[in-house]
Design a protein around this motif. Structure first.
Motif, mmCIF file in Angstrom:
data_model
loop_
_atom_site.group_PDB
_atom_site.id
_atom_site.type_symbol
_atom_site.label_atom_id
_atom_site.label_comp_id
_atom_site.label_asym_id
_atom_site.label_seq_id
_atom_site.Cartn_x
_atom_site.Cartn_y
_atom_site.Cartn_z
ATOM 1 N N ILE A 154 0.833 -1.213 0.000
ATOM 2 C CA ILE A 154 0.000 0.000 0.000
ATOM 3 C C ILE A 154 0.870 1.266 0.000
ATOM 4 O O ILE A 154 0.606 2.223 -0.724
ATOM 5 C CB ILE A 154 -0.914 0.013 1.250
ATOM 6 N N PHE A 176 -7.744 -2.639 3.764
ATOM 7 C CA PHE A 176 -6.400 -2.960 3.276
ATOM 8 C C PHE A 176 -5.863 -4.196 3.981
ATOM 9 O O PHE A 176 -6.163 -4.441 5.160
ATOM 10 C CB PHE A 176 -5.428 -1.811 3.579
ATOM 11 N N ALA A 178 -1.916 -5.599 4.495
ATOM 12 C CA ALA A 178 -0.516 -5.269 4.188
ATOM 13 C C ALA A 178 0.372 -5.587 5.373
ATOM 14 O O ALA A 178 -0.044 -5.441 6.525
ATOM 15 C CB ALA A 178 -0.380 -3.780 3.856
ATOM 16 N N GLU A 180 3.185 -4.740 8.059
ATOM 17 C CA GLU A 180 3.412 -3.482 8.795
ATOM 18 C C GLU A 180 4.295 -2.510 8.005
ATOM 19 O O GLU A 180 3.999 -1.316 7.904
ATOM 20 C CB GLU A 180 4.082 -3.845 10.132
ATOM 21 N N TRP A 182 4.619 -1.981 4.962
ATOM 22 C CA TRP A 182 4.021 -1.378 3.760
ATOM 23 C C TRP A 182 2.652 -0.767 4.042
ATOM 24 O O TRP A 182 1.861 -0.534 3.131
ATOM 25 C CB TRP A 182 3.915 -2.403 2.635
ATOM 26 N N GLN A 183 2.352 -0.529 5.312
ATOM 27 C CA GLN A 183 1.087 0.141 5.624
ATOM 28 C C GLN A 183 1.272 1.657 5.510
ATOM 29 O O GLN A 183 2.355 2.168 5.741
ATOM 30 C CB GLN A 183 0.631 -0.236 7.042
ATOM 31 N N ASP A 184 0.206 2.327 5.120
ATOM 32 C CA ASP A 184 0.253 3.779 4.986
ATOM 33 C C ASP A 184 -0.886 4.357 5.827
ATOM 34 O O ASP A 184 -2.050 4.291 5.427
ATOM 35 C CB ASP A 184 0.082 4.165 3.512
ATOM 36 N N HIS A 185 -0.524 4.907 6.981
ATOM 37 C CA HIS A 185 -1.576 5.378 7.889
ATOM 38 C C HIS A 185 -2.029 6.804 7.581
ATOM 39 O O HIS A 185 -2.832 7.362 8.302
ATOM 40 C CB HIS A 185 -1.121 5.189 9.340
ATOM 41 N N TYR A 191 -7.036 -1.866 8.436
ATOM 42 C CA TYR A 191 -6.205 -2.986 7.980
ATOM 43 C C TYR A 191 -6.752 -4.274 8.579
ATOM 44 O O TYR A 191 -7.084 -4.325 9.769
ATOM 45 C CB TYR A 191 -4.746 -2.780 8.409
ATOM 46 N N TYR A 230 0.543 -13.178 2.716
ATOM 47 C CA TYR A 230 -0.340 -12.155 2.127
ATOM 48 C C TYR A 230 -0.824 -12.490 0.711
ATOM 49 O O TYR A 230 -1.682 -11.804 0.178
ATOM 50 C CB TYR A 230 0.393 -10.799 2.085
#
Ligand code: CP
Length: 293
Positions: A154, A176, A178, A180, A182-185, A191, A230
């Motif tokens: 992400i 989403f 993903a 950790e 590649w997470q976009d907060h 998530y 994933y």
């Protein structure tokens, strides 16, 4: 639509108009244009976006001015602005641009030539988003209440950013999946674990693991663990609802985001997305041309 920089510029009505126009084009309603010149400037590699734009342009009767960054004066240090100003002044009517810099189009807003964004860094990929929406719409006939997961990288994905905005705005419930790293907060999304969501979703949208945008740690992680934790494996595929569909913007890392045997499985719409890309881009280009007359 006078240009297309970001999907966030379009209202829901404009998105739906673009999809419906693409479907009409797919059904054979093609208008051709005379004496309209375009150039496709790809500062990042591409197969689908570049070739389907060129196909769309030719089907609309447009004159495509060849441009390759590797043989252009970009190699002598010419700026993006000067390159685009040159193409404007020699008579191009529309530019399609892919560039690694987020929001590159901001510096071109003062030019008197419309820009269609073929992807800017990790920012936006509005034409991919619209072709994804067309593919979903053909399947379900609306977006309201659809359960959608977007799985993968992400943080680096312009596809995730564009699709999250448009699908949420049209009433879909987007979550989403993903790791950790590649997470976009900065995006206000929930998530979830793929194994908790897979049985409920209408659309399982996979993203490419973007090795070229990762440091070494992230790259090693993706190679070793990604598919197991994933990826869309056969076991997960078999748990999808009967009428669920799988999307992926491609190129696909077979065996990473999705098991190779599933790329053309009955629930996959991956190659249909590519086909719809031509009609969607014809819809976008024809609107940009007509609205700049
Ligand atoms: N989906 C997509 O943008 O593919 P390309 O990078 O091949 O254009």
């Amino acid at each position: 639509m006078k240009h297309l920089h970001s999907i966030t510029e379009l209202s829901n009505d404009e998105i739906m108009h673009t999809i419906e126009r693409a479907i009409m084009i797919k059904n054979g309603e093609i208008k051709r244009y005379e004496n309209i010149y375009t150039a496709n400037l790809f500062f990042e590699n591409s197969t689908r976006t570049k070739c389907s734009f060129e196909m769309a342009e030719r089907k609309l009767g447009l004159q495509v001015i060849p441009f390759e960054t590797s043989t252009s004066s970009v190699t002598k240090g010419e700026s993006l602005y000067d390159t685009c100003k040159t193409l404007e002044r020699i008579g191009c009517d529309v530019l399609v641009i892919r560039h690694p810099e987020n929001n590159y189009y901001e510096q071109l807003k003062c030019l008197n030539i419309p820009v269609v964004n073929g992807g800017d860094g990790s920012g936006q990929h509005p034409t991919q988003c619209l072709l994804d929406l067309m593919t979903i719409y053909e399947e379900y006939g609306n977006f309201e209440g659809l359960k959608i997961i977007i799985c993968g990288d992400i943080l680096n994905s312009r596809v995730a950013r564009s699709n999250y905005h448009a699908l949420s705005s049209l009433g879909a419930q987007v979550k989403f999946v993903a790791p950790e790293i590649w997470q976009d907060h900065s995006l206000d999304a929930e998530y979830v674990r793929i194994d908790d969501a897979i049985e409920e979703v209408d659309v399982c949208m996979l993203l490419r693991v973007q090795h070229e945008r990762h440091d070494e740690d992230a790259s090693n992680f993706s190679q070793v663990n990604y598919n197991r934790m994933y990826g869309l494996t056969r076991e997960r595929y078999d748990r999808l609802k009967e009428d669920a569909i799988i999307l992926h913007p491609a190129p696909v890392n077979r065996g990473v985001e999705i098991d190779s045997e599933l790329v053309e499985a009955p629930k996959s719409r991956i190659f249909k997305q590519m086909e719809n890309g031509v009609y969607t881009r014809m819809s976008i280009l024809s609107q940009v041309i007509e609205n700049n007359r």
